[in-house]
Every structure is written in structure tokens, then in C-alpha cells.
Design an enzyme around this catalytic site. Structure first.
Site, PDB file in Angstrom:
ATOM      1  N   ASN A 209       0.850  -1.196   0.000  1.00  0.00           N
ATOM      2  CA  ASN A 209       0.000   0.000   0.000  1.00  0.00           C
ATOM      3  C   ASN A 209       0.885   1.245   0.000  1.00  0.00           C
ATOM      4  O   ASN A 209       2.110   1.145   0.042  1.00  0.00           O
ATOM      5  CB  ASN A 209      -0.952  -0.022   1.196  1.00  0.00           C
ATOM      6  CG  ASN A 209      -0.193  -0.014   2.508  1.00  0.00           C
ATOM      7  OD1 ASN A 209       0.445   0.952   2.860  1.00  0.00           O
ATOM      8  ND2 ASN A 209      -0.247  -1.145   3.228  1.00  0.00           N
ATOM      9  N   ASP A 277      -4.162  -6.009   5.062  1.00  0.00           N
ATOM     10  CA  ASP A 277      -5.199  -6.851   5.673  1.00  0.00           C
ATOM     11  C   ASP A 277      -5.060  -8.301   5.242  1.00  0.00           C
ATOM     12  O   ASP A 277      -5.440  -9.202   5.968  1.00  0.00           O
ATOM     13  CB  ASP A 277      -6.587  -6.329   5.298  1.00  0.00           C
ATOM     14  CG  ASP A 277      -6.842  -4.981   5.964  1.00  0.00           C
ATOM     15  OD1 ASP A 277      -6.557  -4.869   7.166  1.00  0.00           O
ATOM     16  OD2 ASP A 277      -7.300  -4.046   5.270  1.00  0.00           O
ATOM     17  N   ILE A 306      -1.998  -6.866  14.396  1.00  0.00           N
ATOM     18  CA  ILE A 306      -0.917  -6.635  15.373  1.00  0.00           C
ATOM     19  C   ILE A 306      -1.427  -5.803  16.547  1.00  0.00           C
ATOM     20  O   ILE A 306      -1.173  -6.116  17.712  1.00  0.00           O
ATOM     21  CB  ILE A 306       0.276  -5.962  14.671  1.00  0.00           C
ATOM     22  CG1 ILE A 306       0.822  -6.942  13.620  1.00  0.00           C
ATOM     23  CG2 ILE A 306       1.363  -5.579  15.667  1.00  0.00           C
ATOM     24  CD1 ILE A 306       1.693  -6.329  12.567  1.00  0.00           C
ATOM     25  N   PHE A 324      -4.127   3.645  15.233  1.00  0.00           N
ATOM     26  CA  PHE A 324      -4.570   4.689  14.308  1.00  0.00           C
ATOM     27  C   PHE A 324      -5.789   4.187  13.553  1.00  0.00           C
ATOM     28  O   PHE A 324      -5.962   2.974  13.380  1.00  0.00           O
ATOM     29  CB  PHE A 324      -3.470   5.024  13.298  1.00  0.00           C
ATOM     30  CG  PHE A 324      -2.533   6.073  13.787  1.00  0.00           C
ATOM     31  CD1 PHE A 324      -2.670   7.388  13.384  1.00  0.00           C
ATOM     32  CD2 PHE A 324      -1.527   5.747  14.683  1.00  0.00           C
ATOM     33  CE1 PHE A 324      -1.811   8.369  13.855  1.00  0.00           C
ATOM     34  CE2 PHE A 324      -0.657   6.726  15.158  1.00  0.00           C
ATOM     35  CZ  PHE A 324      -0.801   8.035  14.732  1.00  0.00           C
ATOM     36  N   LYS A 342     -10.591  -3.471  18.671  1.00  0.00           N
ATOM     37  CA  LYS A 342      -9.162  -3.797  18.778  1.00  0.00           C
ATOM     38  C   LYS A 342      -8.736  -3.986  20.230  1.00  0.00           C
ATOM     39  O   LYS A 342      -7.674  -4.528  20.497  1.00  0.00           O
ATOM     40  CB  LYS A 342      -8.311  -2.683  18.173  1.00  0.00           C
ATOM     41  CG  LYS A 342      -8.666  -2.351  16.743  1.00  0.00           C
ATOM     42  CD  LYS A 342      -7.815  -3.098  15.774  1.00  0.00           C
ATOM     43  CE  LYS A 342      -8.092  -2.630  14.351  1.00  0.00           C
ATOM     44  NZ  LYS A 342      -7.270  -3.312  13.383  1.00  0.00           N
TER      45      LYS A 342
HETATM   46  O1  C5P Z   1      -8.444  -2.188  11.000  1.00  0.00           O
HETATM   47  P1  C5P Z   1      -7.627  -1.032  10.542  1.00  0.00           P
HETATM   48  O2  C5P Z   1      -6.549  -1.439   9.552  1.00  0.00           O
HETATM   49  O3  C5P Z   1      -8.395   0.148  10.091  1.00  0.00           O
HETATM   50  O4  C5P Z   1      -6.887  -0.556  11.869  1.00  0.00           O
HETATM   51  C1  C5P Z   1      -5.879   0.389  11.887  1.00  0.00           C
HETATM   52  C2  C5P Z   1      -5.035   0.216  13.118  1.00  0.00           C
HETATM   53  O5  C5P Z   1      -4.763  -1.147  13.374  1.00  0.00           O
HETATM   54  C3  C5P Z   1      -3.682   0.854  12.948  1.00  0.00           C
HETATM   55  O6  C5P Z   1      -3.228   1.252  14.230  1.00  0.00           O
HETATM   56  C4  C5P Z   1      -2.839  -0.283  12.392  1.00  0.00           C
HETATM   57  O7  C5P Z   1      -1.464  -0.085  12.663  1.00  0.00           O
HETATM   58  C5  C5P Z   1      -3.393  -1.454  13.155  1.00  0.00           C
HETATM   59  N1  C5P Z   1      -3.381  -2.734  12.425  1.00  0.00           N
HETATM   60  C6  C5P Z   1      -2.517  -3.731  12.831  1.00  0.00           C
HETATM   61  N2  C5P Z   1      -2.529  -4.942  12.195  1.00  0.00           N
HETATM   62  C7  C5P Z   1      -3.388  -5.178  11.168  1.00  0.00           C
HETATM   63  C8  C5P Z   1      -4.271  -4.169  10.749  1.00  0.00           C
HETATM   64  C9  C5P Z   1      -4.234  -2.960  11.401  1.00  0.00           C
HETATM   65  O8  C5P Z   1      -1.738  -3.502  13.766  1.00  0.00           O
HETATM   66  N3  C5P Z   1      -3.375  -6.342  10.570  1.00  0.00           N
END
Ligand code: C5P
Length: 406
Positions: A209, A277, A306, A324, A342
Site C-alpha cells: 500500500n 489486511d 498486530i 490509528f 481492537k
Molecule cells: O483495521 P484497521 O486497519 O483500520 O486498523 C488500523 C489500526 O490497526 C492501525 O493502528 C494499524 O497499525 C493497526 N493494524 C494492525 N494490524 C493489522 C491491521 C491494522 O496492527 N493487521
């Protein structure tokens, strides 16, 4: 607290150079060793004799001086200090710093150093506001250069505006702040994720991305500046490693998760990475062939989250977990839902709809959401967001320790 510290002061050519004499005097009063480089242009404004008398040391000026090189080579000169201060920092010297020039002793020392650098810009308001100077400053700040000033006011050239060098007292305060009175996170450990993740399809192709990593890198730098022992786990970016930060380079989400788990325990984790994702379920060991035109069917698998795993890390859970949420609509409502799903403590929500210029850009517009409500921050640079967040984290960790009686 300044006693025993060593400063290399680089004085370049501006009318504000006279303020350096006062700065040297005040530093010497505090027991700081001050060694000076006076550029050719700087020598037009203050004399080597005055600088030498106040600093009680010889003044360096020539890159190819046989006597200087014999006594103290230019590399040694730049490494022998605890901090480099450039005051005044002219538009020209800032440009040479940004492009990595080494065409005189000052620029060479700045390129050769492995020490932190504080600049006090001084120039005419139009020069300060020129796009070239702005771009140079943004680059230097991103690389970890600290700044003090400039201030607004009457200029020597008769114009009025931003560009006057900070006063000696202000530069002194910035130096004192650097040397540790201002380290509310010292003794704390922090983890930051940044950048995109890159998910291999085959040995040459990948899913990724457009994340630049700017916000995450700036946060790691800001936390380290406040004294935290900081690990930055980052996917591939074009950015330099922030100074004073332990950087772990990863590619995929699975590698990022493993590196984050290896960095525990920490007291605060900030997840700013744009984690993919999905990943490709079965990576091909060989480059996929076109095979007569039919495109390959690529099956995707869901990547680990994560942020959610750090939030659910049981007795290894950081005391404060920050995520974020980049949203293009209903920013706050979606972010509130994300805080719950989360399991983190704070979400920094930002509007990244096309046209805001935020994703991959220099600015950010943040709404901080925690269990008790929403705090709207004004639009500011990613560095300013990072500094404000780092201060807020310091405050929160203090109150958590306080309330738990730790
Ligand atoms: O679900 P989304 O991608 O919108 O969430 C964003 C937040 O979750 C950010 O803080 C991003 O760093 C974290 N994130 C993560 N691992 C993932 C997806 C998102 O740590 N697989």
C-alpha cells in the site's frame, strides 16, 4: 546539567552571528566546553579572536588546514562533541545540509557527524518562506535535526516577518532541554510500528500500500527524544532511520508481528503501520508464468492484527496501546468502534479521504479517542502530532504508575 558537556558550535554568515558570542559566554558560565567552527561568511560578522577569547579554544575555519588536521581532523571534530549547534543557520547552509554537501569545514562536519544537531535558522522572511527552504527544513526535521526559532520581528534588512534568529537565551533553553531535564519517558520502553507491509505473491511480485511511514517514524523519534528506549518495527519506506531509535526492518505482517512480540515487554505500543489486511495464501516459490493469457487465481488469507494482538497480550500487554484509524467517512464513529474491536486504549483517527492530502502527505488532522471521549487536534505536521502524542503518552504513563502505586 550542562557542566562537562561538549558542544560544537557552527557559526555561519548572518547578522545574527553576534548573538553567538552571548551564547558562548552563557554556555561557558555553565561549564560547557564550546568548540567553534566559523564559516568564511560568518567571519564577516564576528571575528575569530572574539569567538576564540570567549570559547577559550581555538577557532576552526579551514577544511584543508594542515595545522588543524594535524591537531584535530574534521571527522574527529564533529564526533568529539555531544551536540552540534548551528547558529545562525543560513538558508545556504541549511540547503547544503539537506543535500549532503561537504564543500567547507562546516558542511563537512555536519555530514560526518553521528551526533544530534540543533539548528537556529536566521534569514530574510522571503528566504524563510521560499518553497526551497521549506522543503529543506522539512527534510532535515524528518532526518531528526532539531530546531529553535526563527522568531518573528523586525529584520536587519528592514523587512518584518519570520526569520530572526532565536535569542541566545532561547537557544540555551533548547540545549538544556536536549540534555535531559526534559526526558519524562526516561527509563520507559516504547514500541512503534510504521510503514506499509509487503506481502509476496512470488519472488518478484507483491501486494502493498502507499503508506509513507512518516507518521510512525516521527512518533518513534519523538518518544526517543523524551527519553524512551524505543524500538521501531517498520515495513519498507524511503525514510532514514530516526536517530536514537532501534530499528527492526520487516516486510510482511507476520514478520512485523513476530518482531513486535520480540520487542516486548514495553510500557507503550503505538501501531502506526498500514498493515496489509491480507496476504497471499500460498506464495509461489517461482515467478508465476503468464501461461497463455489466463490470469492466475490468487487466494488471499487474513493477516494477523498486530494492534489487537498487542492489546490482548495478557501479562505482556503494554500499559498503553495506541492505534490509528484512517477513515474516509464517519471518522469519529468508525474510530470509536475500532477502539472497542481492537481492545486498545487510544485511537488516533484521521480523515484520509482523497483531497485531504494526508495519506502520504506532510500534515495530519487528528481526533484522539479514548474511553472517556474525543479530543480534536488542529491540523498540524506529522512531527507536531508525534511530539504532542509523545507528551500525552508521558503524562498518561505517569498517571497510570501513580494510580497503581508503582
Ligand atoms: O483495521 P484497521 O486497519 O483500520 O486498523 C488500523 C489500526 O490497526 C492501525 O493502528 C494499524 O497499525 C493497526 N493494524 C494492525 N494490524 C493489522 C491491521 C491494522 O496492527 N493487521
Amino acid at each position: 546539567m550542562l557542566a562537562g558537556k561538549r558542544i560544537l558550535l557552527i557559526i555561519s554568515g548572518g547578522i545574527a552571528a553576534y548573538k553567538c558570542l552571548e551564547l558562548i559566554r552563557r554556555l561557558r558560565e555553565r561549564g560547557t566546553a564550546v568548540r567553534c567552527i566559523l564559516t568564511k561568511a560568518g567571519g564577516q560578522f564576528v571575528t575569530p579572536l572574539a569567538v576564540s577569547a570567549l570559547s577559550e579554544d581555538k577557532v576552526y575555519g579551514e577544511l584543508f588546514s594542515l595545522t588543524d588536521e594535524a591537531e584535530m581532523g574534521h571527522i574527529q571534530l564533529s564526533r568529539d562533541a555531544d551536540l552540534l549547534v548551528v547558529a545562525p543557520a543560513t538558508a545556504d547552509l541549511l540547503a547544503r545540509m539537506a543535500t549532503g554537501r561537504a564543500d567547507d569545514l562546516a558542511s563537512t562536519a555536519l555530514l560526518a557527524t553521528d551526533k544530534p544537531v540543533l539548528v537556529a535558522p536566521a534569514m530574510n522572511v522571503r528566504m524563510w518562506e521560499h518553497a526551497a527552504t521549506k522543503a529543506n527544513m522539512a527534510l532535515l526535521v524528518e532526518r531528526g535535526v532539531m530546531t529553535v526559532g526563527p522568531n518573528e520581528g523586525e529584520m536587519a534588512c528592514g523587512e518584518y516577518g519570520l526569520g530572526r534568529m532565536a535569542e541566545a537565551a532561547e537557544i540555551l533553553t533548547a540545549i538544556e532541554a536536549y540534555f535531559g531535564t526534559d526526558a519524562p519517558l526516561s527509563g520507559r520502553r516504547a514500541l512503534v510500528t510504521s510503514g506499509p507491509t509487503v506481502e509476496a505473491i512470488d519472488p518478484v511480485r507483491y501486494l502493498a500500500n502507499r503508506s509513507s511511514g512518516r507518521q510512525g517514524h516521527a512518533i518513534a523519534l519523538a518518544l526517543a527524544r523524551l527519553g524512551a528506549e524505543t524500538t521501531l518495527v517498520s515495513g519498507p519506506t524511503r525514510l532514514d532511520d530516526p536517530p536514537g531509535v532501534q530499528v527492526v526492518a520487516v516486510e510482511s505482517a507476520e514478520e512485523m508481528l513476530a518482531a513486535c512480540q520480540a520487542a516486548l515487554p514495553v510500557e507503550v505500543a503505538v501501531c502506526a503501520a498500514a498493515v496489509s489486511d491480507w496476504r497471499v495464501k500460498t506464495q509461489s516459490g517461482q515467478k508465476l508464468k503468464k501461461n497463455g493469457g489466463a490470469p492466475p487465481q490468487i487466494e488471499l488469507a487474513v493477516n494477523p492484527d498486530i494492534l489487537a494482538s498487542l492489546s490482548a497480550a495478557g501479562n505482556k500487554r503494554p500499559r498503553l496501546v495506541v492505534g490509528f484509524a484512517a477513515e474516509t467517512e464517519k471518522v469519529v464513529a468508525h474510530a470509536k468502534a475500532k477502539l472497542k474491536s481492537k481492545g486498545c486504549d487510544w485511537i488516533l483517527a484521521n480523515d484520509v479521504s482523497p483531497g485531504t492530502g494526508i495519506f502520504g502527505g506532510a500534515d495530519n488532522l487528528i481526533h484522539l479517542i479514548d474511553g472517556s471521549g474525543v479530543e480534536d487536534w488542529p491540523r498540524m505536521t506529522k512531527q507536531e502530532v508525534a511530539e504532542r502524542l509523545a507528551r500525552r503518552i508521558a503524562g498518561a504513563l505517569d498517571s497510570i504508575s501513580g494510580s497503581s502505586g508503582a
